[in-house]
Design a protein around this motif. Structure first.
Motif, PDB file in Angstrom:
ATOM      1  N   GLU A 319       0.723  -1.227   0.043  1.00 39.63           N
ATOM      2  CA  GLU A 319      -0.058  -0.098   0.062  1.00 39.63           C
ATOM      3  C   GLU A 319       0.848   1.302   0.148  1.00 39.63           C
ATOM      4  O   GLU A 319       0.716   2.257  -0.685  1.00 39.63           O
ATOM      5  CB  GLU A 319      -0.899  -0.159   1.251  1.00 39.63           C
ATOM      6  CG  GLU A 319      -1.982   1.216   1.171  1.00 39.63           C
ATOM      7  CD  GLU A 319      -2.717   1.049   2.452  1.00 39.63           C
ATOM      8  OE1 GLU A 319      -3.481   2.029   2.826  1.00 39.63           O
ATOM      9  OE2 GLU A 319      -2.924  -0.135   2.928  1.00 39.63           O
ATOM     10  N   TYR A 322       2.260   1.665  -3.823  1.00 39.40           N
ATOM     11  CA  TYR A 322       1.497   2.180  -4.665  1.00 39.40           C
ATOM     12  C   TYR A 322       1.108   3.549  -4.572  1.00 39.40           C
ATOM     13  O   TYR A 322       1.077   4.454  -5.522  1.00 39.40           O
ATOM     14  CB  TYR A 322       0.066   1.427  -4.207  1.00 39.40           C
ATOM     15  CG  TYR A 322      -0.182   0.022  -4.691  1.00 39.40           C
ATOM     16  CD1 TYR A 322       0.692  -0.696  -5.441  1.00 39.40           C
ATOM     17  CD2 TYR A 322      -0.833  -0.913  -3.836  1.00 39.40           C
ATOM     18  CE1 TYR A 322       0.766  -2.073  -5.657  1.00 39.40           C
ATOM     19  CE2 TYR A 322      -0.924  -2.258  -4.048  1.00 39.40           C
ATOM     20  CZ  TYR A 322      -0.219  -2.869  -5.088  1.00 39.40           C
ATOM     21  OH  TYR A 322      -0.040  -4.049  -5.273  1.00 39.40           O
ATOM     22  N   ARG A 323       1.044   4.090  -3.270  1.00 42.90           N
ATOM     23  CA  ARG A 323       0.896   5.549  -2.883  1.00 42.90           C
ATOM     24  C   ARG A 323       2.067   6.232  -3.284  1.00 42.90           C
ATOM     25  O   ARG A 323       1.853   7.509  -4.127  1.00 42.90           O
ATOM     26  CB  ARG A 323       0.625   5.740  -1.514  1.00 42.90           C
ATOM     27  CG  ARG A 323       0.296   7.266  -1.164  1.00 42.90           C
ATOM     28  CD  ARG A 323      -1.098   7.558  -2.041  1.00 42.90           C
ATOM     29  NE  ARG A 323      -1.300   8.831  -1.452  1.00 42.90           N
ATOM     30  CZ  ARG A 323      -2.015   9.744  -2.510  1.00 42.90           C
ATOM     31  NH1 ARG A 323      -2.441   9.335  -3.659  1.00 42.90           N
ATOM     32  NH2 ARG A 323      -2.292  11.010  -2.285  1.00 42.90           N
ATOM     33  N   GLU A 326       1.933   6.587  -7.189  1.00 42.84           N
ATOM     34  CA  GLU A 326       1.106   7.594  -7.661  1.00 42.84           C
ATOM     35  C   GLU A 326       1.459   9.007  -7.387  1.00 42.84           C
ATOM     36  O   GLU A 326       1.456   9.939  -8.190  1.00 42.84           O
ATOM     37  CB  GLU A 326      -0.120   7.258  -6.981  1.00 42.84           C
ATOM     38  CG  GLU A 326      -1.280   8.237  -7.600  1.00 42.84           C
ATOM     39  CD  GLU A 326      -1.723   7.738  -8.883  1.00 42.84           C
ATOM     40  OE1 GLU A 326      -2.099   8.638  -9.612  1.00 42.84           O
ATOM     41  OE2 GLU A 326      -1.421   6.558  -9.403  1.00 42.84           O
ATOM     42  N   ILE A 335       1.495  -1.249 -13.057  1.00 42.27           N
ATOM     43  CA  ILE A 335       1.807  -2.291 -12.179  1.00 42.27           C
ATOM     44  C   ILE A 335       1.026  -3.576 -12.805  1.00 42.27           C
ATOM     45  O   ILE A 335      -0.203  -3.518 -12.877  1.00 42.27           O
ATOM     46  CB  ILE A 335       1.412  -1.970 -10.795  1.00 42.27           C
ATOM     47  CG1 ILE A 335       2.336  -1.109 -10.249  1.00 42.27           C
ATOM     48  CG2 ILE A 335       1.487  -3.551  -9.833  1.00 42.27           C
ATOM     49  CD1 ILE A 335       2.023  -0.751  -8.901  1.00 42.27           C
ATOM     50  N   ILE A 348       6.438  -3.923 -12.526  1.00 45.62           N
ATOM     51  CA  ILE A 348       6.423  -2.376 -12.362  1.00 45.62           C
ATOM     52  C   ILE A 348       7.236  -1.947 -13.577  1.00 45.62           C
ATOM     53  O   ILE A 348       8.547  -2.092 -13.777  1.00 45.62           O
ATOM     54  CB  ILE A 348       6.772  -2.066 -10.971  1.00 45.62           C
ATOM     55  CG1 ILE A 348       6.187  -2.600  -9.981  1.00 45.62           C
ATOM     56  CG2 ILE A 348       6.795  -0.666 -10.858  1.00 45.62           C
ATOM     57  CD1 ILE A 348       6.799  -2.468  -8.535  1.00 45.62           C
TER      58      ILE A 348
END
Length: 355
Positions: A319, A322-323, A326, A335, A348
């Motif tokens: 998590e 991912y953040r 972004e 991804i 990735i």
């Protein structure tokens, strides 16, 4: 005194000084161009001088109307939330325009020889009033444009600050998470292989040096990041048994490529955390390659998910990753994840910003 200080601050602001400079420049340009046109058409220097004098006076009247509204009337009356001040704005403008232009409106009918000329003068008066009010409207729109741009810039700066603060928070989470997982692995070595545990502690100190000191910039050398991942793989290999196949491949042609620090650490950690079984054949395959300016990270490993009783750092890794992706590479990353026949696959792809 407070009002005078506010007026002084308003007049000396960078945007307002820019507007003043632009207005004076336009004023001088219009006067000069019109005088040049008269000179070219009439071939008379005196006519050009007279034209310059008249137009300098006329355009100066319009310039003062604009500036009076831009610096005083619009910010203190029109932009106020009071309806009374809105009405006062238009009334004061009417009185100001009439008084400021009284030389133009002071021609009496007796001085005009006949009716057609008087009618032309009335028409000129109406057009002149419209032109003055056009300056009022122009001042309103210029101030609106400047205020709108200022608000947009402030919002952009605030958003950037929030993004940087969130990235710093995510990064601060990442280092303790990495340290927890690594120490957890070294802890098991102290029981099975004390010599390897001692070696692992030395390798850990090198990893921590990079994680704490070399990753302060927003982006780091891709080669440095690869060296960190290699060291991490070597450290984790120390506690892996003979039933674990570990392969890695790194092919980078452009040594100038930069990448966000530790962005690939989480899937590598998870591969060793969830991809190794104590009594079953296991494998971990990791690669980082460059493909047409894109950085491609690929990790495949056998998948043996931990049960609910395992407390070894569960939760924030993916998590967090991912953040970060972004926030750092919006619209510039992909991804791919899948689990099939007890095999976990993650790919990735990042397109770094050009330097």
């Amino acid at each position: 005194m407070k009002i005078l200080e506010e007026i002084k601050k308003l007049c000396l602001s960078r945007y307002n000084l820019s507007v003043l400079g632009a207005q004076v420049g336009i004023y001088a340009l219009l006067v000069s161009i019109w005088s040049l046109v008269i000179m070219l058409l009439e071939h008379d220097v005196n006519a050009a001088k007279e034209s310059m004098r008249v137009n300098a006076f006329v355009l100066f009247l319009l310039l003062i109307v604009f500036m009076a509204n831009f610096y005083l009337l619009v910010p203190y009356l029109f932009e106020a939330k009071s309806k009374l001040k809105h009405w006062a704005f238009w009334v004061i403008n009417l009185l100001f325009i009439i008084l400021w232009n009284h030389h133009i409106f002071s021609i009496y009918n007796d001085d005009l020889p006949n009716a057609p000329i008087r009618i032309g003068f009335y028409q000129f008066g109406v057009m002149w009033m419209i032109l003055n009010y056009a300056m009022v409207v122009a001042a309103i729109f210029v101030r609106y444009y400047i205020r709108h741009n200022t608000l947009r810039r402030q919002l952009r700066e605030e958003k950037q600050k929030m993004t940087e603060a969130e990235l710093a928070w995510l990064k601060n989470q990442l280092n303790p998470h990495f340290l927890f997982n690594t120490l957890n692995n070294i802890s098991s070595l102290t029981q099975t292989s004390p010599n390897n545990a001692q070696k692992a502690i030395g390798q850990l100190s090198e990893l921590l040096r990079y994680a704490l000191y070399e990753t302060q910039p927003k982006e780091v050398s891709l080669n440095g990041e690869i060296a960190f991942i290699k060291n991490y793989i070597n450290l984790m290999t120390l506690r892996s048994g003979s039933n674990v196949e570990i392969k890695s491949q790194f092919i980078i042609h452009n040594s100038q490529l930069l990448i966000a620090p530790l962005v690939f650490l989480t899937p590598v950690e998870n591969a060793f955390k969830h991809g190794i079984s104590a009594n079953k054949p296991s494998f971990i395959h990791i690669s980082i390659t460059e493909d047409n300016g894109k950085i491609v990270f690929l990790c495949e490993n056998s998948n043996y998910p931990k049960n609910d009783t395992d407390k070894s750092g569960k939760g924030i890794g993916l998590e967090n990753m991912y953040r970060r992706l972004e926030l750092i590479y919006p619209g510039r990353y992909q991804i791919e994840q899948r689990i099939s026949q007890q095999t976990y696959h993650i790919k990735i792809t990042i397109k770094p910003y050009k330097r």
